[in-house]
Design an enzyme around this catalytic site. Structure first.
Site, short mmCIF file in Angstrom:
data_model
loop_
_atom_site.label_atom_id
_atom_site.label_comp_id
_atom_site.label_asym_id
_atom_site.label_seq_id
_atom_site.Cartn_x
_atom_site.Cartn_y
_atom_site.Cartn_z
N HIS A 184 9.66 0.34 7.95
CA HIS A 184 8.81 -0.88 8.54
C HIS A 184 9.17 -1.55 6.91
O HIS A 184 9.39 -3.14 7.33
CB HIS A 184 7.60 -0.54 8.61
CG HIS A 184 7.42 0.71 9.84
ND1 HIS A 184 7.18 0.02 10.81
CD2 HIS A 184 6.49 1.42 9.47
CE1 HIS A 184 6.40 1.03 11.66
NE2 HIS A 184 6.12 2.29 10.85
N ASP A 185 8.62 -1.57 6.05
CA ASP A 185 8.57 -2.71 5.04
C ASP A 185 9.83 -3.42 4.48
O ASP A 185 9.15 -4.78 4.00
CB ASP A 185 7.25 -2.47 3.95
CG ASP A 185 5.93 -1.41 4.61
OD1 ASP A 185 5.42 -0.81 4.04
OD2 ASP A 185 5.56 -1.93 5.72
N ASN B 71 -2.77 2.75 3.13
CA ASN B 71 -2.31 4.57 3.45
C ASN B 71 -2.47 5.41 2.78
O ASN B 71 -2.96 5.75 3.86
CB ASN B 71 -0.31 4.08 2.97
CG ASN B 71 0.29 3.24 4.06
OD1 ASN B 71 0.53 3.37 5.41
ND2 ASN B 71 1.13 2.69 3.72
N PHE C 139 -0.85 -0.51 12.47
CA PHE C 139 -1.93 0.17 11.29
C PHE C 139 -2.26 -0.83 10.80
O PHE C 139 -4.04 -1.04 10.49
CB PHE C 139 -1.50 1.34 10.63
CG PHE C 139 -2.27 1.72 9.34
CD1 PHE C 139 -1.95 0.96 8.09
CD2 PHE C 139 -3.38 2.93 9.44
CE1 PHE C 139 -2.53 2.33 7.00
CE2 PHE C 139 -4.07 3.17 8.45
CZ PHE C 139 -3.65 3.05 7.56
N ASN C 140 -1.72 -1.81 9.91
CA ASN C 140 -2.12 -2.86 9.10
C ASN C 140 -3.14 -4.25 9.12
O ASN C 140 -3.99 -4.36 9.04
CB ASN C 140 -0.65 -4.13 8.21
CG ASN C 140 0.36 -2.68 7.50
OD1 ASN C 140 -0.47 -1.81 7.04
ND2 ASN C 140 1.54 -3.06 7.48
N ASP D 80 0.73 -1.07 -0.49
CA ASP D 80 0.15 -0.02 0.08
C ASP D 80 0.95 1.09 -0.23
O ASP D 80 0.89 1.89 0.77
CB ASP D 80 -1.34 -0.08 1.45
CG ASP D 80 0.02 0.10 2.81
OD1 ASP D 80 -0.86 0.31 3.51
OD2 ASP D 80 0.91 0.00 2.66
N THR E 171 2.66 -6.31 2.70
CA THR E 171 3.53 -5.02 3.86
C THR E 171 1.81 -3.89 4.32
O THR E 171 2.25 -2.57 4.17
CB THR E 171 4.82 -4.51 3.34
OG1 THR E 171 4.40 -3.65 1.56
CG2 THR E 171 5.62 -4.53 2.67
N ASP F 106 7.10 0.77 1.80
CA ASP F 106 6.18 -0.18 0.65
C ASP F 106 7.37 0.18 -0.37
O ASP F 106 7.87 -0.06 -1.05
CB ASP F 106 5.14 0.04 0.30
CG ASP F 106 3.73 0.13 1.87
OD1 ASP F 106 4.10 1.09 1.99
OD2 ASP F 106 3.61 -1.44 1.80
O1 RIB Z 1 2.60 0.47 11.06
C1 RIB Z 1 3.22 0.15 9.34
C2 RIB Z 1 2.46 -0.14 8.43
O2 RIB Z 1 1.36 0.33 8.13
C3 RIB Z 1 3.57 0.31 7.24
O3 RIB Z 1 3.02 -0.74 6.27
C4 RIB Z 1 3.30 1.37 6.51
O4 RIB Z 1 3.12 1.32 5.03
C5 RIB Z 1 1.87 1.25 6.82
O5 RIB Z 1 1.07 0.71 6.15
CA CA Z 2 2.81 -0.64 4.33
#
Ligand code: RIB
Ligand code: CA
Length: 304
Positions: free
Chosen positions: A230-231, A38, A156-157, A9, A119, A14
């Site tokens: 993160h990703d 996102n 979040f994901n 996303d 991701t 990403d």
């Molecule tokens: O919480 C971080 C994740 O949520 C990452 O993958 C960021 O790109 C969002 O998608």
């Molecule tokens: Ca992401």
């Protein structure tokens, strides 16, 4: 070579994951599928195409997946990723359009030769498993052992589509989970940003612009000085698993809690008496990770 379909996303981090996957010789990025997270599906799809254009690549197909989570309305992260989903850099116009295939169908065709890297929210992956996908494994950036980010309890994901996350974790497919507890060890510090700036290519300069926006957002929202990227940890684990450490754990996802929707419940002490269903990464050699990412960015000649 590890054959990968990347469901993402884009999203600043990403984008770095895509650039790492494109450039490392041990990864065969067979396809990109896009999910809503996102930003809206239209924006994450446009962003994936623009990252490919930045890298000067037209050989990786992009297929859009679902526009909404399985059962809930979409929640986006404009406060973190901006209105475009990739604010902070002037990316080139796409060199190609999305290929018109259903991203879920692309993921559903994944067999034992394919690793699905996810991701974003797991909407597409859950739907693909329902349609018969039997990938070699799933590597997911998502969830948290301790603190969430979109709420105190939920990352979040997982928060965007908790039903999908619960379904994927219950599907019996090998899952490697890359939680916030790991990714917050991978921040784009001033030293990292200086190394990116020293590369001096259009790709590296664009990534620096994205990370500087990302940093501003993380400071404003979380009071963190530098953003966790993160990703790309998902791709880095495939490339160099020796840089990481983790444990097999039973993980499930809260889907009904008033305050805990999307919480990934990681049974560290085995209190629930359930067999492990995920390999949860918690340790990483951050220097080794950044060496890997920076080397890949430096190899990208990218679009002029
Ligand atoms: O919480 C971080 C994740 O949520 C990452 O993958 C960021 O790109 C969002 O998608
Ligand atoms: Ca992401």
């Amino acid at each position: 070579m590890t054959r990968v379909v990347l469901d993402c996303d884009p999203g600043h981090d990403d984008a770095v994951a895509i650039l790492l996957a494109l450039e490392h010789p041990s990864i065969d990025l067979a396809a990109i599928t896009t999910c809503a997270g996102n930003q809206t599906l239209a924006r994450t799809t446009a962003n994936a195409l623009r990252v490919l254009a930045l890298a000067g690549r037209t050989d990786v197909p992009v297929s859009a997946g679902r526009a909404e989570p399985l059962v809930r309305p979409l929640v986006v992260a404009a406060d973190i990723h901006g209105e475009t989903g990739l604010d902070g850099a002037e990316l080139p116009a796409p060199l190609a359009a999305a290929d018109g295939r259903d991203g879920v169908a692309v993921l559903a065709s994944a067999g034992p030769e394919t690793t699905i890297v996810a991701t974003g929210p797991l909407t597409n992956v859950a739907a693909a498993l329902q349609q018969g996908a039997r990938p070699r494994r799933i590597v997911w950036m998502g969830g948290a052992i301790a603190l969430g980010n979109v709420t105190p309890a939920a990352e979040f994901n997982a928060y965007v589509d908790p039903e999908a996350a619960a379904a994927v974790l219950a599907a019996g497919v090998e899952v490697t989970m890359v939680p916030l507890d790991l990714t917050h060890q991978l921040c784009a510090t001033p030293a990292v940003q200086a190394r990116i700036a020293a590369i001096g290519t259009p790709v590296a300069d664009a990534v620096l612009g994205l990370l500087r926006f990302f940093e501003t957002a993380y400071r404003a929202v979380f009071g963190l000085p530098h953003p966790p990227v993160h990703d790309p940890a998902t791709i880095a684990w495939l490339i160099a698993p020796h840089l990481f450490g983790g444990d097999d754990r039973f993980v499930t996802v809260e889907t009904t809690g008033e305050h805990t929707r999307g919480m990934t419940v990681v049974d560290v002490y085995g209190r629930l008496g359930q067999p492990p269903n995920a390999h949860v990464l918690t340790r990483v050699d951050a220097d080794g990770f950044w060496d890997l990412v920076l080397a890949a960015l430096a190899r990208h000649a990218g679009a002029a």
